[in-house]
Motif scaffolding. Sequence first.
Motif, PDB file in Angstrom:
ATOM      1  N   ILE A 186      -5.511   0.560  -8.084  1.00  9.83           N
ATOM      2  CA  ILE A 186      -4.553  -0.447  -7.788  1.00  9.83           C
ATOM      3  C   ILE A 186      -3.693  -0.351  -9.212  1.00  9.83           C
ATOM      4  CG2 ILE A 186      -4.264  -2.747  -7.614  1.00  9.83           C
ATOM      5  CD1 ILE A 186      -7.061  -3.126  -6.997  1.00  9.83           C
ATOM      6  N   GLU A 187      -2.524  -0.532  -8.902  1.00 11.61           N
ATOM      7  CA  GLU A 187      -1.479  -0.496 -10.007  1.00 11.61           C
ATOM      8  C   GLU A 187      -0.774  -1.714 -10.150  1.00 11.61           C
ATOM      9  OE1 GLU A 187       1.494   2.437 -10.088  1.00 11.61           O
ATOM     10  OE2 GLU A 187       0.240   4.332  -9.972  1.00 11.61           O
ATOM     11  N   PHE A 188      -0.492  -2.236 -11.350  1.00 15.22           N
ATOM     12  CA  PHE A 188      -0.096  -3.500 -11.834  1.00 15.22           C
ATOM     13  C   PHE A 188       1.545  -3.259 -12.441  1.00 15.22           C
ATOM     14  CE2 PHE A 188      -4.341  -4.250 -11.001  1.00 15.22           C
ATOM     15  CZ  PHE A 188      -4.534  -5.266 -10.435  1.00 15.22           C
ATOM     16  N   ASP A 189       2.437  -4.164 -11.884  1.00 17.26           N
ATOM     17  CA  ASP A 189       3.639  -4.012 -12.830  1.00 17.26           C
ATOM     18  C   ASP A 189       3.877  -5.534 -12.991  1.00 17.26           C
ATOM     19  OD1 ASP A 189       4.508  -1.634 -13.003  1.00 17.26           O
ATOM     20  OD2 ASP A 189       5.290  -1.468 -10.708  1.00 17.26           O
TER      21      ASP A 189
ATOM     22  N   GLN B  39      -2.821   0.752  -4.228  1.00 15.74           N
ATOM     23  CA  GLN B  39      -2.280  -0.704  -3.890  1.00 15.74           C
ATOM     24  C   GLN B  39      -1.629  -1.177  -5.085  1.00 15.74           C
ATOM     25  OE1 GLN B  39      -4.678  -4.652  -4.125  1.00 15.74           O
ATOM     26  NE2 GLN B  39      -4.698  -4.291  -1.992  1.00 15.74           N
ATOM     27  N   LEU B  40      -0.237  -1.471  -4.765  1.00 14.79           N
ATOM     28  CA  LEU B  40       0.673  -1.648  -5.763  1.00 14.79           C
ATOM     29  C   LEU B  40       1.013  -3.012  -5.818  1.00 14.79           C
ATOM     30  CD1 LEU B  40       2.930  -0.740  -7.864  1.00 14.79           C
ATOM     31  CD2 LEU B  40       4.489  -0.629  -5.942  1.00 14.79           C
ATOM     32  N   VAL B  41       0.612  -3.915  -7.085  1.00 14.93           N
ATOM     33  CA  VAL B  41       0.889  -5.253  -7.262  1.00 14.93           C
ATOM     34  C   VAL B  41       2.041  -5.274  -7.998  1.00 14.93           C
ATOM     35  CG1 VAL B  41      -0.054  -7.381  -7.936  1.00 14.93           C
ATOM     36  CG2 VAL B  41      -1.680  -5.834  -6.803  1.00 14.93           C
TER      37      VAL B  41
ATOM     38  N   VAL C 237      -1.561  -9.223 -21.457  1.00 16.57           N
ATOM     39  CA  VAL C 237      -1.673  -8.293 -20.259  1.00 16.57           C
ATOM     40  C   VAL C 237      -0.724  -7.261 -20.249  1.00 16.57           C
ATOM     41  CG1 VAL C 237      -0.383  -9.431 -18.586  1.00 16.57           C
ATOM     42  CG2 VAL C 237      -2.243  -8.155 -17.800  1.00 16.57           C
ATOM     43  N   PRO C 238      -0.773  -5.769 -19.962  1.00 16.86           N
ATOM     44  CA  PRO C 238      -0.024  -4.845 -20.003  1.00 16.86           C
ATOM     45  C   PRO C 238       1.184  -4.954 -19.059  1.00 16.86           C
ATOM     46  CG  PRO C 238      -2.272  -3.839 -20.281  1.00 16.86           C
ATOM     47  CD  PRO C 238      -2.402  -5.347 -20.002  1.00 16.86           C
ATOM     48  N   CYS C 239       2.388  -4.597 -19.219  1.00 16.73           N
ATOM     49  CA  CYS C 239       3.394  -4.594 -18.377  1.00 16.73           C
ATOM     50  C   CYS C 239       3.297  -3.632 -17.255  1.00 16.73           C
ATOM     51  CB  CYS C 239       4.654  -4.433 -19.073  1.00 16.73           C
ATOM     52  SG  CYS C 239       5.148  -5.608 -20.225  1.00 16.73           S
ATOM     53  N   HIS C 240       2.657  -2.719 -17.504  1.00 17.55           N
ATOM     54  CA  HIS C 240       2.219  -1.536 -16.411  1.00 17.55           C
ATOM     55  C   HIS C 240       0.788  -1.109 -16.583  1.00 17.55           C
ATOM     56  CE1 HIS C 240       2.423   1.142 -12.982  1.00 17.55           C
ATOM     57  NE2 HIS C 240       1.904   2.120 -13.973  1.00 17.55           N
ATOM     58  N   TYR C 241      -0.296  -1.149 -15.716  1.00 13.87           N
ATOM     59  CA  TYR C 241      -1.406  -0.576 -15.923  1.00 13.87           C
ATOM     60  C   TYR C 241      -2.160  -0.179 -14.664  1.00 13.87           C
ATOM     61  CZ  TYR C 241      -3.535  -4.989 -15.162  1.00 13.87           C
ATOM     62  OH  TYR C 241      -4.104  -6.260 -14.557  1.00 13.87           O
ATOM     63  N   GLU C 242      -3.101   0.612 -14.699  1.00 12.87           N
ATOM     64  CA  GLU C 242      -3.828   0.913 -13.699  1.00 12.87           C
ATOM     65  C   GLU C 242      -5.300   0.595 -13.520  1.00 12.87           C
ATOM     66  OE1 GLU C 242      -3.411   5.382 -13.042  1.00 12.87           O
ATOM     67  OE2 GLU C 242      -1.343   5.232 -12.735  1.00 12.87           O
TER      68      GLU C 242
ATOM     69  N   VAL D 121       0.955  -1.190  -0.089  1.00 12.99           N
ATOM     70  CA  VAL D 121       0.012   0.052   0.002  1.00 12.99           C
ATOM     71  C   VAL D 121       0.798   0.978   0.059  1.00 12.99           C
ATOM     72  CG1 VAL D 121      -1.701   1.332   1.267  1.00 12.99           C
ATOM     73  CG2 VAL D 121      -1.796  -1.287   1.168  1.00 12.99           C
ATOM     74  N   VAL D 122       0.817   2.082  -1.082  1.00 18.94           N
ATOM     75  CA  VAL D 122       1.484   3.225  -1.132  1.00 18.94           C
ATOM     76  C   VAL D 122       0.656   4.556  -0.859  1.00 18.94           C
ATOM     77  CG1 VAL D 122       2.879   4.731  -2.667  1.00 18.94           C
ATOM     78  CG2 VAL D 122       2.920   2.196  -3.047  1.00 18.94           C
TER      79      VAL D 122
END
Length: 508
Positions: free
Chosen positions: A269-272, A406-408, A353-358, A75-76
């Motif tokens: 939520i951010e996904f990397d 939330q950073l995943v 799936v994108p490498c980074h998305y929100e 959590v950021v």
Amino acid sequence: MEETRDKSKQGTLEREFITNTTFHGINRIGDPDKPTWLRLLWTLAVLACSGTCLWQISLRCMEYFDYNINTKISVVYQSPLAFPAVTFCNFNRYRLSQITETDEKFLMYINYAQDYDYGSYTDLHMESFSWYGTNFDYYETFSDFTGTFNYTEFTLRAGFQLDSETLLDCQWRGRKCYPSNFTHVFTSYGNCYTFNGDTHLLNDQPGAGSGLKLLIDIQQFEYAESLMNGNPEAGLKILVHDQSDPPLMDYFGIALPPGFHSFVGVRKIEFDNLPPPHGRCNRSKILNYYQPYTLSGCFLECRLKYIIQSCHCKPVRYPGNFPVCSPYVRATCVSQVLRDLISGSNGSCDCTVPCHYEEFQTSVSYATYPSRSVAADTLSKYGFDDEYQRENFVLVDVYYEELNFQLVNETEAMTLSSLISDVGGNLGLFLGASLLTIGEVIDYIIYKLKSLCRSERNHRQPSNTQHQSSISKRPSSGRSNAIDDSIELGPRFYVGRQNSDVMYVKPR
């Protein structure tokens, strides 16, 4: 004698390696002063440790090449946070007052030909329209109607309009906003409108009232939807999404009914994600009409590609400068292409799936609006009685529940440096070895090979001493005494033959 020296030298190499190597236990095995039974025990210990070391290293290598991943969720806390885009549509796609006699004649068939993001595409049969009690031939009518009907013009003219009559109130963080603050977008619901689609608004306060607040009149008296092929619901479809993500309203949208105040709490939520071989995202994948790459944009472009290949036109909601399909083509060609694509019988979409998305998760709660105590006030303010407001007014608040996200994050379960560390740790634990020990082994092998090559060369080529001692005098007719073959010839003499006699000639 030379062969004895080579064997002695090779034996010296072995003794030097066994005595000085940093491999634990090797010097114990090669120590001639120790009793045989002790050297045998050391041999068994070294073999056991070597086998265990190789087993552990193989396990670590297999784990590395499995390309497993770890998912870290954190959590950021951040203030301010970028506010997402908010798109909403009316369930009523076309306003009854804006439909001409010609439009009204074909309205139910236009609704039938309308494409949906993830709808059920069924075969067209005349039985589909038997409920209306009409003998209207869909194919024949639209085959004569393709040249005059313009889907884009019809949707812009007859579709839901966001103006001062429908947008009764708009506030962004307590400041008034207007229809000009929204951008128009085509979706499967016709005309839809996006707030913060091309701007970058920030939000530094959580809770209702600190985000976007809208009061919209859906105008149910303008509804032209049919039960058979239209939308039987009344209200709004709303979607909170990333600005770069095209809105797929059917798949992701939230339905908001009239007569309620809807509180839409948002969590970001951010996904990397990792690319292959660990993950499935593709950093090099780009789209023609949507930047950056998004999964929704990829699906739309994929469908557009198959539609253009087969039908040579596009539905109005798809991007690109292509002719817009007529209702006849939409029903006879586009629907068939989408049905085949969804079922997988004719092509597929290679969308990763994108490498980074929100992503924005929403939670909705409702309260009746307006209450009886404020019905008189809203009547004087908007000019509509309580019954009309309950049937047509949609009040919605979109806000951040908390100023964090939330950073995943996906990470490699075992990196190359981790593998090297594990291999080195096992070598050191079981054998007392390191990378420099491998250098010792390589050094020994090089010298061993050189020694073997030298020994082989000595076996094939006789020495100069053997050549010199083999020279002897051949018997001749004039002499019976043989010359002693042990005479050594100095460097200043040379030997010549004449009449098969060996002659010793002094230098000139």
